[in-house]
Motif scaffolding. Sequence first.
Motif, PDB file in Angstrom:
ATOM      1  N   PRO A 134       4.482  -5.659  -6.111  1.00 35.50           N
ATOM      2  CA  PRO A 134       3.613  -5.011  -5.129  1.00 35.50           C
ATOM      3  C   PRO A 134       4.462  -4.463  -3.994  1.00 35.50           C
ATOM      4  CG  PRO A 134       3.576  -7.368  -4.784  1.00 35.50           C
ATOM      5  CD  PRO A 134       4.458  -7.131  -5.977  1.00 35.50           C
ATOM      6  N   VAL A 135       4.346  -3.188  -3.702  1.00 39.43           N
ATOM      7  CA  VAL A 135       5.221  -2.571  -2.715  1.00 39.43           C
ATOM      8  C   VAL A 135       4.574  -2.536  -1.333  1.00 39.43           C
ATOM      9  CG1 VAL A 135       6.247  -1.116  -4.499  1.00 39.43           C
ATOM     10  CG2 VAL A 135       4.412  -0.203  -3.067  1.00 39.43           C
ATOM     11  N   LEU A 136       5.423  -2.367  -0.346  1.00 40.22           N
ATOM     12  CA  LEU A 136       4.994  -2.075   1.021  1.00 40.22           C
ATOM     13  C   LEU A 136       5.676  -0.765   1.393  1.00 40.22           C
ATOM     14  CD1 LEU A 136       3.595  -2.713   3.685  1.00 40.22           C
ATOM     15  CD2 LEU A 136       5.552  -4.154   4.298  1.00 40.22           C
ATOM     16  N   ALA A 137       4.884   0.276   1.651  1.00 44.37           N
ATOM     17  CA  ALA A 137       5.432   1.610   1.873  1.00 44.37           C
ATOM     18  C   ALA A 137       5.049   2.125   3.253  1.00 44.37           C
ATOM     19  CB  ALA A 137       4.913   2.575   0.799  1.00 44.37           C
ATOM     20  N   VAL A 138       6.042   2.651   3.958  1.00 49.42           N
ATOM     21  CA  VAL A 138       5.805   3.350   5.224  1.00 49.42           C
ATOM     22  C   VAL A 138       6.198   4.799   4.968  1.00 49.42           C
ATOM     23  CG1 VAL A 138       6.261   3.429   7.690  1.00 49.42           C
ATOM     24  CG2 VAL A 138       6.408   1.247   6.479  1.00 49.42           C
ATOM     25  N   ILE A 139       5.211   5.615   4.668  1.00 50.76           N
ATOM     26  CA  ILE A 139       5.471   6.976   4.191  1.00 50.76           C
ATOM     27  C   ILE A 139       4.346   7.909   4.647  1.00 50.76           C
ATOM     28  CG2 ILE A 139       6.766   6.251   2.145  1.00 50.76           C
ATOM     29  CD1 ILE A 139       4.254   6.535   0.497  1.00 50.76           C
ATOM     30  N   PRO A 140       4.616   9.223   4.622  1.00 58.74           N
ATOM     31  CA  PRO A 140       3.538  10.174   4.875  1.00 58.74           C
ATOM     32  C   PRO A 140       2.668  10.293   3.631  1.00 58.74           C
ATOM     33  CG  PRO A 140       5.547  11.341   4.337  1.00 58.74           C
ATOM     34  CD  PRO A 140       5.902   9.879   4.376  1.00 58.74           C
ATOM     35  N   GLY A 141       1.659  11.142   3.689  1.00 59.76           N
ATOM     36  CA  GLY A 141       0.870  11.405   2.492  1.00 59.76           C
ATOM     37  C   GLY A 141       1.731  12.122   1.473  1.00 59.76           C
ATOM     38  N   GLU A 168      -1.272   4.381  -4.681  1.00 58.59           N
ATOM     39  CA  GLU A 168      -2.698   4.057  -4.559  1.00 58.59           C
ATOM     40  C   GLU A 168      -3.394   4.133  -5.910  1.00 58.59           C
ATOM     41  OE1 GLU A 168      -3.989   6.728  -1.484  1.00 58.59           O
ATOM     42  OE2 GLU A 168      -3.397   5.322   0.118  1.00 58.59           O
ATOM     43  N   LYS A 169      -3.026   5.104  -6.729  1.00 59.37           N
ATOM     44  CA  LYS A 169      -3.652   5.246  -8.047  1.00 59.37           C
ATOM     45  C   LYS A 169      -3.380   4.030  -8.918  1.00 59.37           C
ATOM     46  CE  LYS A 169      -4.013   8.459 -11.952  1.00 59.37           C
ATOM     47  NZ  LYS A 169      -3.562   9.776 -12.496  1.00 59.37           N
ATOM     48  N   MET A 170      -2.173   3.451  -8.780  1.00 58.46           N
ATOM     49  CA  MET A 170      -1.781   2.326  -9.625  1.00 58.46           C
ATOM     50  C   MET A 170      -2.032   0.965  -8.975  1.00 58.46           C
ATOM     51  SD  MET A 170       1.728   3.623 -11.404  1.00 58.46           S
ATOM     52  CE  MET A 170       1.712   2.174 -12.449  1.00 58.46           C
ATOM     53  N   ASN A 171      -2.622   0.976  -7.773  1.00 50.96           N
ATOM     54  CA  ASN A 171      -2.839  -0.286  -7.043  1.00 50.96           C
ATOM     55  C   ASN A 171      -1.533  -1.063  -6.896  1.00 50.96           C
ATOM     56  OD1 ASN A 171      -5.706  -0.017  -6.747  1.00 50.96           O
ATOM     57  ND2 ASN A 171      -5.903  -0.543  -8.906  1.00 50.96           N
ATOM     58  N   MET A 172      -0.466  -0.344  -6.516  1.00 53.64           N
ATOM     59  CA  MET A 172       0.859  -0.965  -6.457  1.00 53.64           C
ATOM     60  C   MET A 172       1.120  -1.716  -5.167  1.00 53.64           C
ATOM     61  SD  MET A 172       3.627   1.597  -8.230  1.00 53.64           S
ATOM     62  CE  MET A 172       4.958   0.431  -7.908  1.00 53.64           C
ATOM     63  N   GLY A 173       0.286  -1.526  -4.151  1.00 54.66           N
ATOM     64  CA  GLY A 173       0.556  -2.223  -2.905  1.00 54.66           C
ATOM     65  C   GLY A 173      -0.080  -1.564  -1.711  1.00 54.66           C
ATOM     66  N   VAL A 174       0.603  -1.651  -0.577  1.00 49.07           N
ATOM     67  CA  VAL A 174       0.050  -1.213   0.696  1.00 49.07           C
ATOM     68  C   VAL A 174       0.842  -0.015   1.216  1.00 49.07           C
ATOM     69  CG1 VAL A 174      -0.433  -1.881   3.087  1.00 49.07           C
ATOM     70  CG2 VAL A 174      -0.670  -3.561   1.232  1.00 49.07           C
ATOM     71  N   VAL A 175       0.138   1.007   1.688  1.00 46.79           N
ATOM     72  CA  VAL A 175       0.757   2.184   2.287  1.00 46.79           C
ATOM     73  C   VAL A 175       0.274   2.315   3.723  1.00 46.79           C
ATOM     74  CG1 VAL A 175       0.990   4.697   2.204  1.00 46.79           C
ATOM     75  CG2 VAL A 175       0.847   3.384   0.070  1.00 46.79           C
ATOM     76  N   VAL A 176       1.219   2.442   4.650  1.00 41.70           N
ATOM     77  CA  VAL A 176       0.865   2.732   6.045  1.00 41.70           C
ATOM     78  C   VAL A 176       1.661   3.957   6.483  1.00 41.70           C
ATOM     79  CG1 VAL A 176       0.343   0.336   6.608  1.00 41.70           C
ATOM     80  CG2 VAL A 176       2.651   1.198   6.982  1.00 41.70           C
ATOM     81  N   ASN A 177       1.149   4.638   7.493  1.00 44.19           N
ATOM     82  CA  ASN A 177       1.797   5.849   7.977  1.00 44.19           C
ATOM     83  C   ASN A 177       2.746   5.516   9.117  1.00 44.19           C
ATOM     84  OD1 ASN A 177       2.439   8.577   8.288  1.00 44.19           O
ATOM     85  ND2 ASN A 177       0.295   9.227   8.149  1.00 44.19           N
ATOM     86  N   TYR A 178       3.527   6.484   9.524  1.00 39.55           N
ATOM     87  CA  TYR A 178       4.457   6.299  10.622  1.00 39.55           C
ATOM     88  C   TYR A 178       3.725   5.895  11.897  1.00 39.55           C
ATOM     89  CZ  TYR A 178       7.484   8.888   7.489  1.00 39.55           C
ATOM     90  OH  TYR A 178       8.200   9.291   6.389  1.00 39.55           O
ATOM     91  N   GLY A 179       4.299   4.954  12.603  1.00 43.55           N
ATOM     92  CA  GLY A 179       3.743   4.554  13.889  1.00 43.55           C
ATOM     93  C   GLY A 179       2.595   3.576  13.810  1.00 43.55           C
ATOM     94  N   GLU A 180       2.110   3.267  12.621  1.00 41.57           N
ATOM     95  CA  GLU A 180       0.973   2.353  12.478  1.00 41.57           C
ATOM     96  C   GLU A 180       1.488   0.907  12.411  1.00 41.57           C
ATOM     97  OE1 GLU A 180      -1.112   3.735   9.019  1.00 41.57           O
ATOM     98  OE2 GLU A 180      -2.101   5.349  10.120  1.00 41.57           O
ATOM     99  N   ARG A 181       2.109   0.479  13.499  1.00 41.01           N
ATOM    100  CA  ARG A 181       2.769  -0.829  13.477  1.00 41.01           C
ATOM    101  C   ARG A 181       1.782  -1.988  13.442  1.00 41.01           C
ATOM    102  NH1 ARG A 181       7.986   0.323  17.519  1.00 41.01           N
ATOM    103  NH2 ARG A 181       8.814   2.020  16.234  1.00 41.01           N
TER     104      ARG A 181
END
Length: 222
Positions: free
Chosen positions: A147-154, A162-175
Amino acid sequence: TRKEEMMRCFSEIDSSKHIVIPNGFDASDVSMQHNGHFNKLTFVHAGTLYSGDGVNDFIFSLLELIRLRPEFGNQIQALFIGSRPPILEFNKLEKMGVAMHYPRMQKKECLNLIAKSHVPLVFLKNDTVYLGCITSKLFDYMMFKKPVLAVIPGGETKALIEKMNMGVVVNYGEREQLRAALLDYYEQYKAGKINVAIDDQFIHKFERRELTKQLVSLLEKL
């Protein structure tokens, strides 16, 4: 996406002739890895870091969590293979024994560290150039069903995670959301199991043997 870009550049070519075969992974790499995990909740990033990507948010979020909950720093670690995070705060984490940097290494050794970790990390530069890219490390993470943790843009990487339910994605600055994700993985780790909801059949499509079959089929048709 890259396919859409190519279709715009070569609009005179029929859209059905634009075909994308993505990157993938070699399933035989899994059998070479050792079993077991690190004895701390371990986050790992393998590869190059760029100025302007999400690693700064990750490091500052770790420091803030350790400040709020000192025991957190005794039970986690973050490994960076290849690039060293380019901010001074990384030095603080190193002195605490929370973070470690490894220079570039052979792929087998790198995959072994990924296999022993719990949550791989994905960072991408905040640049429109990267929106159509899927970072290659994601396929290695996928191979180990991590399960990944990603800090990336769209973009394409986010869409695949998200399609594979691989983990959590947050955007820049969303600390705040990032700290919440770190704590959630920590609570799962303490409970004895980190949740993974990746579809095995979907992963199978990204094995290089399967991707090569697609290429062979396409070449035969041509």
